[in-house]
Motif scaffolding. Structure first.
Motif, PDB file in Angstrom:
ATOM      1  N   GLY A 125       0.815  -1.212   0.000  1.00 40.32           N
ATOM      2  CA  GLY A 125       0.000   0.000   0.000  1.00 40.32           C
ATOM      3  C   GLY A 125       0.847   1.260   0.000  1.00 40.32           C
TER       4      GLY A 125
ATOM      5  N   PHE B 258       2.260   1.751  -3.400  1.00 37.63           N
ATOM      6  CA  PHE B 258       1.235   2.283  -4.291  1.00 37.63           C
ATOM      7  C   PHE B 258       1.070   3.791  -4.102  1.00 37.63           C
ATOM      8  CE2 PHE B 258      -3.322   3.382  -4.819  1.00 37.63           C
ATOM      9  CZ  PHE B 258      -3.390   3.260  -6.196  1.00 37.63           C
TER      10      PHE B 258
ATOM     11  N   VAL C  83      -9.750   5.989  -3.919  1.00 34.59           N
ATOM     12  CA  VAL C  83      -8.889   4.803  -3.813  1.00 34.59           C
ATOM     13  C   VAL C  83      -9.267   3.918  -2.633  1.00 34.59           C
ATOM     14  CG1 VAL C  83      -6.933   5.935  -4.932  1.00 34.59           C
ATOM     15  CG2 VAL C  83      -7.163   6.069  -2.441  1.00 34.59           C
TER      16      VAL C  83
ATOM     17  N   THR D 274     -11.014   0.517  -4.064  1.00 32.58           N
ATOM     18  CA  THR D 274     -10.043  -0.177  -4.913  1.00 32.58           C
ATOM     19  C   THR D 274      -8.857  -0.675  -4.100  1.00 32.58           C
ATOM     20  OG1 THR D 274      -9.077   1.971  -5.474  1.00 32.58           O
ATOM     21  CG2 THR D 274     -10.698   1.073  -6.999  1.00 32.58           C
ATOM     22  N   SER D 275      -8.471   0.064  -3.066  1.00 33.94           N
ATOM     23  CA  SER D 275      -7.391  -0.397  -2.193  1.00 33.94           C
ATOM     24  C   SER D 275      -7.818  -1.644  -1.423  1.00 33.94           C
ATOM     25  CB  SER D 275      -6.983   0.710  -1.214  1.00 33.94           C
ATOM     26  OG  SER D 275      -6.385   1.798  -1.891  1.00 33.94           O
TER      27      SER D 275
ATOM     28  N   PHE E 277      -3.402  -3.097   3.361  1.00 31.61           N
ATOM     29  CA  PHE E 277      -3.151  -2.320   2.146  1.00 31.61           C
ATOM     30  C   PHE E 277      -3.743  -0.925   2.271  1.00 31.61           C
ATOM     31  CE2 PHE E 277      -3.476  -0.886  -2.183  1.00 31.61           C
ATOM     32  CZ  PHE E 277      -2.376  -1.452  -2.821  1.00 31.61           C
ATOM     33  N   LEU E 278      -4.992  -0.833   2.770  1.00 30.08           N
ATOM     34  CA  LEU E 278      -5.613   0.482   2.927  1.00 30.08           C
ATOM     35  C   LEU E 278      -4.822   1.344   3.901  1.00 30.08           C
ATOM     36  CD1 LEU E 278      -7.965   2.356   2.249  1.00 30.08           C
ATOM     37  CD2 LEU E 278      -9.252   1.319   4.126  1.00 30.08           C
TER      38      LEU E 278
ATOM     39  N   VAL F   9      -1.816   2.916   2.338  1.00 28.99           N
ATOM     40  CA  VAL F   9      -2.127   4.043   1.457  1.00 28.99           C
ATOM     41  C   VAL F   9      -2.496   5.288   2.249  1.00 28.99           C
ATOM     42  CG1 VAL F   9      -3.637   4.889  -0.395  1.00 28.99           C
ATOM     43  CG2 VAL F   9      -2.877   2.507  -0.399  1.00 28.99           C
TER      44      VAL F   9
END
Length: 464
Positions: free
Chosen positions: A265, A268, A353, A356-357, A390-391, A394
């Motif tokens: 993440g 990204f 995002v 999608t994340s 992952f979130l 980000v």
């Protein structure tokens, strides 16, 4: 528009003079007058969230339909949609691009006596309308985007407008609290996650102590959420997945997944920032249009090669992994969606995002589970933790990510694993970059807003 605002103010004044003054003491009257605009804005946010969600579902299903029936159309429709989504933003509301959460953060910071009039650049109603139009067009063309960040920006715009339209004789509300409350109501209505909205405010939107605005946030979250539920029902965003925890070394597996997903993440987020800085080299409109078309063509090639799983919000992928996982999900879906997310966000159109994340994290967690030999029935917990990881990588909001996933699935038995995953992801992401994607983007939006020249408004619409 001025006539409508004048009618709105006359109705509120009549309500105050004929009913509130006669029934309540002055202290209670002041509390009601301060709360009414928030209640009205929260109700409107709930309605908006429902309409926006239905519009997004329609656009996503239509994009799936044409891609499955005529995949070659991607090489025409996707670049065209990217170009149109970018042009609408470029032409009418540059601050409508991207997620929307950095714009709300910037608006909150600028909500002071000196700069508050400039927040119309970030959170005006025109920005909200362009946000909806651009994101839907981008999704129709196969964009890999979500609606949650845009919903938060639109919600803050609604709260800002209602706050500005209240009668001058009423107790004046804090502009900052209005935007903070709007952000909470937007997230709660978008995901049906009231606790997530509250935690998001504390963790991401503001550093102010909660006691200053707790009642406003709580009531806004409740009203917006209940309004959305009246139309959508008391739904869970992701349903009730079955989770198991084999014990033993499985906790170590969960920790490894959280670290790897948090790292992914963060990478990204750095990729989006790098692409954004690289894009600044294209100064002229033709060069910018060329960049947008290039992003569209690259995504078209991905969509043609991967199919419907390579486009859209990714929510169907999460549902399939959690409820119909056959253990055969293609390994290339994660890198394909990683690239698709980056291309869609960097095109200059509107789109978030968050969702999608979550889908990217779910794919990565499932893939890691397969490599480690985790049985399919035991992967759901890994998938939930990977979504949080992952979130968090980000947006750097581990508690918000954990509470969101918890409320989306109603899996309270996994709360400790979700929190652990968020904290581990936060720790590894901080090694990559001490600041979140939203913090970097917020700084840019503040600078952009302060650089705007103040021009005479042609109508009240442009001021709210």
């Amino acid at each position: 528009m001025p006539e409508a605002s004048s009618l709105y103010q006359r109705i509120l004044t009549w309500l105050d003079q004929r009913i509130i003054r006669r029934l309540y003491t002055e202290r209670v009257r002041k509390l009601i007058l301060q709360s009414l605009p928030f209640w009205l804005a929260s109700f409107l946010v709930g309605l908006m969230a429902v309409g926006y969600e239905k519009l997004f579902v329609w656009a996503e299903q239509l994009s799936f339909s044409w891609l499955r029936q005529q995949p070659l159309l991607a090489f025409g429709l996707t670049p065209l949609a990217f170009l149109l989504a970018w042009w609408v933003v470029q032409r009418w509301a540059p601050a409508a691009r991207g997620s929307g959460i950095p714009q709300v953060m910037a608006g909150i910071e600028l909500s002071n006596p000196i700069h508050h009039t400039r927040t119309v650049h970030l959170l005006g109603l025109r920005v909200a309308i362009v946000k909806v139009l651009s994101s839907v067009v981008l999704l129709l063309g196969g964009g890999v985007i979500g609606r949650e960040g845009p919903t938060i920006q639109i919600s803050a715009a609604i709260f800002r407008a209602i706050n500005r339209l209240q009668p001058a004789s009423w107790p004046q509300l804090s502009r900052q609290i209005a935007l903070v409350t709007g952000g909470a109501a937007g997230l709660a209505a978008a995901f049906n996650t009231p606790l997530g909205g509250i935690v998001f405010v504390v963790e991401e939107l503001t550093q102010i102590h909660l006691s200053r605005f707790r009642m406003a946030v709580f009531t806004a979250v409740i009203i917006a959420g209940l309004t959305a539920q009246q139309f959508l029902g008391p739904y869970l965003y992701l349903g009730y997945p079955k989770i198991t925890s084999p014990g033993g070394w499985f906790t170590a597996t969960i920790m490894l997944v959280a670290v790897l997903c948090g790292l992914a993440g963060a990478v990204f987020a750095k990729t989006l920032l790098w692409l954004g800085n690289f894009r600044k080299r294209f100064v002229s409109l033709p060069a910018q249009a060329g960049w947008v078309l290039g992003c569209g063509l690259l995504l078209a090639a991905l969509a043609y090669a991967v199919g419907a799983d390579g486009v859209g919000t990714g929510k169907p992928i999460i549902n399939r992994l959690l409820f119909q996982n056959d253990g055969l999900t293609a390994w290339y879906l994660f890198p394909a969606r990683f690239v698709g997310m980056a291309l869609s966000y960097s095109s200059g159109g509107a789109g978030g995002v968050f969702a999608t994340s979550l889908s990217a994290g779910a794919l990565l967690g499932d893939g890691i589970g397969r490599v480690l030999g985790v049985a399919v029935p035991d992967r759901n917990l890994l998938i939930l933790v990977s979504m949080v990881g992952f979130l968090t990588g980000v947006v750097r909001s581990p508690f918000t990510a954990a509470i969101l996933v918890l409320e989306m699935t109603d899996r309270h038995g996994a709360i400790f694993q979700l929190l652990l995953g968020g904290l581990l992801a936060q720790g590894i992401a901080a090694v990559v970059d001490r600041h979140s994607l939203y913090e970097h983007l917020k700084t840019g939006f503040i600078r952009e807003t302060l650089d705007q020249r103040r021009e005479p408004a042609t109508s009240l619409f442009y001021e709210i």
